[in-house]
Write a protein that holds these residues in place. Structure first.
Motif, PDB file in Angstrom:
ATOM      1  N   SER A   1       0.814  -1.217   0.000  1.00 17.40           N
ATOM      2  CA  SER A   1       0.000   0.000   0.000  1.00 17.40           C
ATOM      3  C   SER A   1       0.849   1.269   0.000  1.00 17.40           C
ATOM      4  N   LEU A   2       2.155   1.122   0.213  1.00 18.66           N
ATOM      5  CA  LEU A   2       3.033   2.283   0.266  1.00 18.66           C
ATOM      6  C   LEU A   2       3.280   2.831  -1.145  1.00 18.66           C
ATOM      7  N   SER A   3       3.160   4.127  -1.301  1.00 18.67           N
ATOM      8  CA  SER A   3       3.450   4.766  -2.584  1.00 18.67           C
ATOM      9  C   SER A   3       4.958   4.829  -2.785  1.00 18.67           C
ATOM     10  N   PRO A   4       5.407   4.988  -4.026  1.00 20.96           N
ATOM     11  CA  PRO A   4       6.845   5.167  -4.259  1.00 20.96           C
ATOM     12  C   PRO A   4       7.434   6.309  -3.438  1.00 20.96           C
ATOM     13  N   GLN A   5       6.676   7.391  -3.272  1.00 22.42           N
ATOM     14  CA  GLN A   5       7.180   8.516  -2.484  1.00 22.42           C
ATOM     15  C   GLN A   5       7.288   8.144  -1.008  1.00 22.42           C
ATOM     16  N   ALA A   6       6.292   7.391  -0.497  1.00 24.41           N
ATOM     17  CA  ALA A   6       6.340   6.967   0.906  1.00 24.41           C
ATOM     18  C   ALA A   6       7.537   6.062   1.162  1.00 24.41           C
ATOM     19  N   ILE A   7       7.824   5.186   0.206  1.00 27.22           N
ATOM     20  CA  ILE A   7       8.996   4.314   0.342  1.00 27.22           C
ATOM     21  C   ILE A   7      10.273   5.154   0.353  1.00 27.22           C
ATOM     22  N   LYS A   8      10.342   6.129  -0.530  1.00 30.68           N
ATOM     23  CA  LYS A   8      11.514   7.001  -0.601  1.00 30.68           C
ATOM     24  C   LYS A   8      11.687   7.791   0.686  1.00 30.68           C
ATOM     25  N   ASP A   9      10.573   8.164   1.308  1.00 31.66           N
ATOM     26  CA  ASP A   9      10.627   8.983   2.520  1.00 31.66           C
ATOM     27  C   ASP A   9      10.843   8.159   3.788  1.00 31.66           C
ATOM     28  N   THR A  10      10.860   6.831   3.671  1.00 30.56           N
ATOM     29  CA  THR A  10      11.047   5.975   4.833  1.00 30.56           C
ATOM     30  C   THR A  10      12.532   5.698   5.054  1.00 30.56           C
ATOM     31  N   LEU A  11      13.025   6.039   6.221  1.00 30.26           N
ATOM     32  CA  LEU A  11      14.437   5.814   6.530  1.00 30.26           C
ATOM     33  C   LEU A  11      14.720   4.326   6.708  1.00 30.26           C
ATOM     34  N   PHE A  12      13.882   3.650   7.498  1.00 34.05           N
ATOM     35  CA  PHE A  12      14.050   2.213   7.698  1.00 34.05           C
ATOM     36  C   PHE A  12      12.826   1.651   8.407  1.00 34.05           C
ATOM     37  N   MET A  13      12.724   0.329   8.398  1.00 33.38           N
ATOM     38  CA  MET A  13      11.639  -0.384   9.070  1.00 33.38           C
ATOM     39  C   MET A  13      12.239  -1.267  10.160  1.00 33.38           C
ATOM     40  N   VAL A  14      11.631  -1.255  11.340  1.00 32.97           N
ATOM     41  CA  VAL A  14      12.042  -2.104  12.452  1.00 32.97           C
ATOM     42  C   VAL A  14      10.995  -3.191  12.655  1.00 32.97           C
ATOM     43  N   ASN A  15      11.447  -4.441  12.758  1.00 23.72           N
ATOM     44  CA  ASN A  15      10.526  -5.548  13.017  1.00 23.72           C
ATOM     45  C   ASN A  15      10.878  -6.216  14.340  1.00 23.72           C
ATOM     46  N   LEU A  16       9.886  -6.381  15.198  1.00 18.29           N
ATOM     47  CA  LEU A  16      10.067  -6.978  16.516  1.00 18.29           C
ATOM     48  C   LEU A  16       9.291  -8.287  16.575  1.00 18.29           C
ATOM     49  N   ASP A  17       9.997  -9.396  16.706  1.00 16.54           N
ATOM     50  CA  ASP A  17       9.313 -10.693  16.704  1.00 16.54           C
ATOM     51  C   ASP A  17      10.078 -11.685  17.572  1.00 16.54           C
ATOM     52  N   SER A  18       9.403 -12.236  18.567  1.00 19.05           N
ATOM     53  CA  SER A  18       9.951 -13.296  19.417  1.00 19.05           C
ATOM     54  C   SER A  18      11.232 -12.841  20.114  1.00 19.05           C
ATOM     55  N   LEU A  19      11.057 -12.009  21.131  1.00 20.83           N
ATOM     56  CA  LEU A  19      12.179 -11.329  21.770  1.00 20.83           C
ATOM     57  C   LEU A  19      12.623 -11.964  23.085  1.00 20.83           C
ATOM     58  N   ILE A  20      11.984 -13.028  23.530  1.00 18.63           N
ATOM     59  CA  ILE A  20      12.287 -13.556  24.860  1.00 18.63           C
ATOM     60  C   ILE A  20      13.105 -14.842  24.791  1.00 18.63           C
ATOM     61  N   VAL A  21      12.518 -15.902  24.280  1.00 21.25           N
ATOM     62  CA  VAL A  21      13.152 -17.222  24.349  1.00 21.25           C
ATOM     63  C   VAL A  21      14.234 -17.334  23.281  1.00 21.25           C
ATOM     64  N   GLY A  22      15.459 -17.465  23.704  1.00 25.62           N
ATOM     65  CA  GLY A  22      16.577 -17.599  22.783  1.00 25.62           C
ATOM     66  C   GLY A  22      17.878 -17.437  23.537  1.00 25.62           C
ATOM     67  N   ASP A  23      18.904 -18.109  23.080  1.00 26.05           N
ATOM     68  CA  ASP A  23      20.200 -17.995  23.746  1.00 26.05           C
ATOM     69  C   ASP A  23      20.835 -16.633  23.540  1.00 26.05           C
ATOM     70  N   ASN A  24      20.474 -15.965  22.435  1.00 29.25           N
ATOM     71  CA  ASN A  24      21.108 -14.697  22.092  1.00 29.25           C
ATOM     72  C   ASN A  24      20.080 -13.714  21.537  1.00 29.25           C
ATOM     73  N   MET A  25      20.391 -12.419  21.690  1.00 29.98           N
ATOM     74  CA  MET A  25      19.603 -11.387  21.030  1.00 29.98           C
ATOM     75  C   MET A  25      20.315 -10.994  19.739  1.00 29.98           C
ATOM     76  N   TYR A  26      19.548 -10.939  18.655  1.00 34.06           N
ATOM     77  CA  TYR A  26      20.117 -10.620  17.341  1.00 34.06           C
ATOM     78  C   TYR A  26      19.495  -9.359  16.784  1.00 34.06           C
ATOM     79  N   PHE A  27      20.343  -8.557  16.147  1.00 35.50           N
ATOM     80  CA  PHE A  27      19.886  -7.466  15.298  1.00 35.50           C
ATOM     81  C   PHE A  27      20.350  -7.794  13.883  1.00 35.50           C
TER      82      PHE A  27
END
Length: 265
Positions: free
Chosen positions: A129-155
């Motif tokens: 749904s994002l227009s080409p201009q909206a994509i151009k104006d977006t610096l970055f996207m952050v996704n947060l999914d499954s942040l607890i159970v795991g031996d390590n935190m990854y970025f």
């Protein structure tokens, strides 16, 4: 809210809950409906979007999915709590929305995605749904999914960074901020050739990672199992090394027993 899978009454209650929470934080959330078919049933779900305005003309997208994996013929998930996957991401996203100042340099959009567990349906609809201009104006996207159970935190960055190396910028910035604050974090080492070093997969980031820089946060272990991030922990108390989609383990009682204090941390 147990059993938040698509097409359930609890999914609808979850949408109402998130809208009310955001209104309580002085947002005016909007619902983005999308139609899809799942198991021969026509359904409608919603992305929930809340925004803090900015002054730069640029925006940052922050997302997390609120749905749970659906039941199958062999596994009843009607009582799946989904504490890790993905109440953890939703909880952090709500906390960020609550704490963020009323006006920022860049506009910040908080997006709670529906129907992730059946194929990233909500995030794909939003991305499309994002227009080409909206994509151009977006610096970055952050996704947060499954942040607890795991031996390590990854970025991790998105796969698009392999062809656009400057898209690793925000992944690198996150690792730097973590180090400055004494938070142990790392990035996918790329031990499996199907999952390039420094990039993530298998969540809503994939709907955006060919369009813009992505920063994905997750807790797991990319160095064990099939080296694909699916096996989360070497802790022998966790059957199979993962809690994804398992009503018996992806809940507060089990996680607090095996990993005391980890949810709060």
């Amino acid at each position: 809210m147990k059993g938040r899978s698509v097409g359930t009454p609890t999914e609808a209650k979850t949408v109402d809950y998130l809208v009310q929470q955001l209104k309580g934080f002085d947002y005016e959330p909007t619902l983005q409906p999308f139609d899809y078919t799942f198991r021969d049933q026509a359904l409608t779900s919603y992305n929930i979007v809340a925004e803090r305005p900015g002054t730069s003309g640029k925006q940052i997208l922050l997302g997390a999915h609120y749905d749970n994996a659906p039941s199958t013929e062999t596994l009843d998930r009607s009582q799946l709590e989904g504490t890790n996957d993905n109440a953890s991401g939703v909880g952090v996203l709500l906390e960020l929305a609550q704490r963020l100042e009323a006006e920022t340099t860049h506009a910040v959009k908080f997006i709670f995605f529906g129907a992730e567990e059946i194929g990233l349906v909500g995030s794909e609809f939003y991305a499309n749904s994002l227009s080409p201009q909206a994509i151009k104006d977006t610096l970055f996207m952050v996704n947060l999914d499954s942040l607890i159970v795991g031996d390590n935190m990854y970025f991790n960055a998105g796969r698009g960074a392999t062809e656009n190396p400057d898209w690793f910028e925000y992944r690198d910035l996150a690792l730097s901020i973590a180090e400055e604050n004494g938070i142990v974090a790392q990035t996918n080492p790329g031990l499996n050739e199907n999952y390039p070093a420094g990039t993530g997969c298998c969540s809503d980031l994939e709907s955006f990672d060919s369009l813009m820089p992505v920063l994905a946060a997750e807790a797991t272990n990319w160095s064990i199992g099939e080296l694909d991030g699916y096996t989360q922990t070497s802790n022998p108390a966790v059957p199979g090394g993962f809690t994804w989609h398992d009503p018996a383990t992806d809940n507060r009682a089990f996680i607090n027993q095996v990993f005391p204090g980890l949810i709060e941390e």
